[in-house]
Design a protein around this motif. Sequence first.
Motif, PDB file in Angstrom:
ATOM      1  N   ARG A 114      42.059  10.539  45.662  1.00  0.00           N
ATOM      2  CA  ARG A 114      40.802  11.084  46.122  1.00  0.00           C
ATOM      3  C   ARG A 114      40.644  11.150  47.780  1.00  0.00           C
ATOM      4  NH1 ARG A 114      37.496   7.950  49.054  1.00  0.00           N
ATOM      5  NH2 ARG A 114      37.200   5.675  48.205  1.00  0.00           N
ATOM      6  N   SER A 115      39.931  12.100  47.910  1.00  0.00           N
ATOM      7  CA  SER A 115      39.746  12.153  49.521  1.00  0.00           C
ATOM      8  C   SER A 115      38.089  11.666  49.924  1.00  0.00           C
ATOM      9  CB  SER A 115      39.900  13.575  50.211  1.00  0.00           C
ATOM     10  OG  SER A 115      39.030  14.400  49.512  1.00  0.00           O
ATOM     11  N   ALA A 116      37.963  11.337  50.979  1.00  0.00           N
ATOM     12  CA  ALA A 116      36.256  11.274  51.167  1.00  0.00           C
ATOM     13  C   ALA A 116      35.467  12.270  50.631  1.00  0.00           C
ATOM     14  CB  ALA A 116      36.080  10.855  52.740  1.00  0.00           C
ATOM     15  N   GLU A 117      35.807  13.661  51.168  1.00  0.00           N
ATOM     16  CA  GLU A 117      35.205  14.779  50.910  1.00  0.00           C
ATOM     17  C   GLU A 117      35.119  14.714  49.268  1.00  0.00           C
ATOM     18  OE1 GLU A 117      35.462  19.554  51.396  1.00  0.00           O
ATOM     19  OE2 GLU A 117      36.877  18.219  52.276  1.00  0.00           O
ATOM     20  N   ASP A 118      36.157  14.455  48.646  1.00  0.00           N
ATOM     21  CA  ASP A 118      36.047  14.394  47.046  1.00  0.00           C
ATOM     22  C   ASP A 118      35.052  13.575  46.448  1.00  0.00           C
ATOM     23  OD1 ASP A 118      38.037  16.188  46.923  1.00  0.00           O
ATOM     24  OD2 ASP A 118      39.951  14.688  46.617  1.00  0.00           O
ATOM     25  N   LEU A 119      35.125  12.219  47.163  1.00  0.00           N
ATOM     26  CA  LEU A 119      34.243  11.339  46.763  1.00  0.00           C
ATOM     27  C   LEU A 119      32.540  11.781  46.908  1.00  0.00           C
ATOM     28  CD1 LEU A 119      33.447   8.389  45.707  1.00  0.00           C
ATOM     29  CD2 LEU A 119      33.740   7.766  47.906  1.00  0.00           C
ATOM     30  N   LEU A 126      27.285  13.879  40.027  1.00  0.00           N
ATOM     31  CA  LEU A 126      26.813  12.828  39.244  1.00  0.00           C
ATOM     32  C   LEU A 126      25.036  12.562  39.320  1.00  0.00           C
ATOM     33  CD1 LEU A 126      27.601  10.852  36.955  1.00  0.00           C
ATOM     34  CD2 LEU A 126      27.681   9.060  38.538  1.00  0.00           C
ATOM     35  N   ALA A 127      24.799  12.541  40.523  1.00  0.00           N
ATOM     36  CA  ALA A 127      23.360  12.453  40.929  1.00  0.00           C
ATOM     37  C   ALA A 127      22.529  13.415  40.416  1.00  0.00           C
ATOM     38  CB  ALA A 127      23.219  12.427  42.308  1.00  0.00           C
ATOM     39  N   ALA A 128      23.309  14.811  40.278  1.00  0.00           N
ATOM     40  CA  ALA A 128      22.390  16.010  39.899  1.00  0.00           C
ATOM     41  C   ALA A 128      22.312  15.912  38.181  1.00  0.00           C
ATOM     42  CB  ALA A 128      23.091  17.316  40.289  1.00  0.00           C
ATOM     43  N   ARG A 129      23.362  15.295  37.842  1.00  0.00           N
ATOM     44  CA  ARG A 129      23.640  15.170  36.475  1.00  0.00           C
ATOM     45  C   ARG A 129      22.712  14.259  35.788  1.00  0.00           C
ATOM     46  NH1 ARG A 129      25.206  10.474  32.997  1.00  0.00           N
ATOM     47  NH2 ARG A 129      26.471  11.065  31.353  1.00  0.00           N
ATOM     48  N   ASP A 130      22.426  13.036  36.571  1.00  0.00           N
ATOM     49  CA  ASP A 130      21.392  12.212  36.076  1.00  0.00           C
ATOM     50  C   ASP A 130      20.060  12.480  36.268  1.00  0.00           C
ATOM     51  OD1 ASP A 130      23.524  10.542  35.281  1.00  0.00           O
ATOM     52  OD2 ASP A 130      23.418   9.172  37.172  1.00  0.00           O
ATOM     53  N   CYS A 155      40.315  15.714  41.344  1.00  0.00           N
ATOM     54  CA  CYS A 155      40.352  14.861  42.524  1.00  0.00           C
ATOM     55  C   CYS A 155      41.884  13.988  42.249  1.00  0.00           C
ATOM     56  CB  CYS A 155      39.351  13.857  42.386  1.00  0.00           C
ATOM     57  SG  CYS A 155      37.852  14.195  42.787  1.00  0.00           S
ATOM     58  N   SER A 156      42.533  14.209  41.046  1.00  0.00           N
ATOM     59  CA  SER A 156      44.026  13.823  40.943  1.00  0.00           C
ATOM     60  C   SER A 156      44.861  14.395  42.054  1.00  0.00           C
ATOM     61  CB  SER A 156      44.552  13.874  39.424  1.00  0.00           C
ATOM     62  OG  SER A 156      44.608  15.230  39.104  1.00  0.00           O
ATOM     63  N   HIS A 157      44.458  15.699  42.175  1.00  0.00           N
ATOM     64  CA  HIS A 157      45.391  16.573  43.048  1.00  0.00           C
ATOM     65  C   HIS A 157      46.570  16.919  42.266  1.00  0.00           C
ATOM     66  CE1 HIS A 157      42.575  16.720  46.607  1.00  0.00           C
ATOM     67  NE2 HIS A 157      42.298  15.389  46.080  1.00  0.00           N
ATOM     68  N   ASN A 158      46.619  16.928  40.945  1.00  0.00           N
ATOM     69  CA  ASN A 158      47.802  17.174  40.218  1.00  0.00           C
ATOM     70  C   ASN A 158      47.655  18.373  39.544  1.00  0.00           C
ATOM     71  OD1 ASN A 158      49.359  17.463  37.868  1.00  0.00           O
ATOM     72  ND2 ASN A 158      50.033  15.357  37.960  1.00  0.00           N
ATOM     73  N   ASN A 159      48.261  19.604  40.146  1.00  0.00           N
ATOM     74  CA  ASN A 159      47.876  20.990  39.828  1.00  0.00           C
ATOM     75  C   ASN A 159      48.177  21.183  38.244  1.00  0.00           C
ATOM     76  OD1 ASN A 159      47.078  21.576  42.393  1.00  0.00           O
ATOM     77  ND2 ASN A 159      49.015  22.318  43.006  1.00  0.00           N
ATOM     78  N   ASP A 197      32.181   4.373  40.684  1.00  0.00           N
ATOM     79  CA  ASP A 197      32.441   2.973  41.257  1.00  0.00           C
ATOM     80  C   ASP A 197      33.903   2.867  41.473  1.00  0.00           C
ATOM     81  OD1 ASP A 197      29.763   2.932  41.946  1.00  0.00           O
ATOM     82  OD2 ASP A 197      29.444   1.177  40.454  1.00  0.00           O
ATOM     83  N   ALA A 198      34.515   2.877  40.351  1.00  0.00           N
ATOM     84  CA  ALA A 198      36.147   2.580  40.226  1.00  0.00           C
ATOM     85  C   ALA A 198      36.913   3.568  41.301  1.00  0.00           C
ATOM     86  CB  ALA A 198      36.662   2.609  38.663  1.00  0.00           C
ATOM     87  N   VAL A 199      36.500   4.755  41.160  1.00  0.00           N
ATOM     88  CA  VAL A 199      36.932   5.975  42.287  1.00  0.00           C
ATOM     89  C   VAL A 199      36.497   5.637  43.512  1.00  0.00           C
ATOM     90  CG1 VAL A 199      37.319   8.168  42.652  1.00  0.00           C
ATOM     91  CG2 VAL A 199      37.171   7.351  40.377  1.00  0.00           C
TER      92      VAL A 199
END
Length: 230
Positions: A114-119, A126-130, A155-159, A197-199
């Motif tokens: 994942r990139s910083a932008e992905d994060l 997730l904030a919107a979901r909660d 975010c895996s960047h696996n197409n 958090d893990a990501v």
Amino acid sequence: MPLATTRRAGLVEQVIEQMRALVTSGEWPVGRRIPPEPELVTALGVGRNTVREAVRALAHAGLLEVRQGDGTFVRATSELSGAVRRLCGSELRDVLEVRRALEVEGARQAATRRSAEDLRELERILAARDAALEAGDFDLMVQLDTDFHLFLVECSHNNVLTELYRGFTEAVRSSVATTVNTSLRRDEHVSHTELLDAVREQDAEKAVREASGFLEELLANLPGKDKKGH
């Protein structure tokens, strides 16, 4: 004798492409009834038989579902998604098991790729979901929860993995709706904070544990078959 594309067949293909575009773009969302045949005939400027052939082709591809007496409804946004829905049917266990396979690998790869932008986007979703959960907006919460899982896999960047999961999205959304509805009745819900958090920490092992943990719990609590599927 070689086959030749007739003018009429070409017209049918044009109608199919127009209708497919309305489905894949979300203009005709999943679950919505499409306009009745007379409206389609007028809007498209074609005959009834052309419209019927196009609807039949899209129903065969899994994008539409013809319900006698009720009309024609959007079933899936792509042929792959339609195939997945046909294979899984309404069996929640099957859907959750496939989700586990795809989402666990997606989380593993996302944690290290994942990139910083992905994060930041994961945090936003997730904030919107909660917030939707807190507000009691069930439909929005289900959509955002589905969006979170889809973007996590992206975010895996696996197409290949992403396309497989994207084709599975309608089944995921349906399973989320079912499990969320059950958890709300029990006044409990699944939190994805630890997974995020893990990501964030780029901890692949933790991401795998978190991604599989809540799905394993859902599977364990399903009535009917035991863990071996008997």
